[in-house]
Write a protein that holds these residues in place. Structure first.
Motif: not given
Length: 102
Positions: A76-83, A87-93
């Motif tokens: 779940l920690g790794v999944l949270g990092i991926f989420v 989100g950072a990619l979407s905000l960047g685009f």
């Protein structure tokens, strides 16, 4: 503990987005940024706590309890990092579209 941190890391970004939707005081971008930061921090903490728990299990030769919780907390920690990364990619685009989209 890693299970709780991983669960919170996974839900951090959706919580930031929901806060921006249901609150007039929080906009989408700052809510998303807060969710991204919280997701990364909580995800890293979940992975570190799960690692510590697994080391404790190895030292006690499996007599300590919580092997499955530590594994699920790490996942779940790794999944949270991926989420948070997504989100950072979407905000960047989104920002690129604002700058170059006209």
């Amino acid at each position: 503990m890693s299970l709780l941190l991983g669960f919170l890391a996974t839900l951090a970004l959706p919580a930031g987005i929901a806060a921006s939707r249901y609150s007039k005081r929080v906009d989408l971008v700052p809510g998303g940024i807060a969710g991204i930061v919280a997701g990364c921090v909580l995800g890293l903490l979940a992975v570190l706590v799960a690692r510590r728990g697994r080391r404790r299990l190895q030292r006690t030769l499996g007599r300590a309890r919580g092997r499955h919780a530590a594994r699920l907390g790490r996942v779940l920690g790794v999944l949270g990092i991926f989420v948070a990364f997504t989100g950072a990619l979407s905000l960047g685009f989104y920002r690129l579209l604002q700058v170059f989209g006209g």
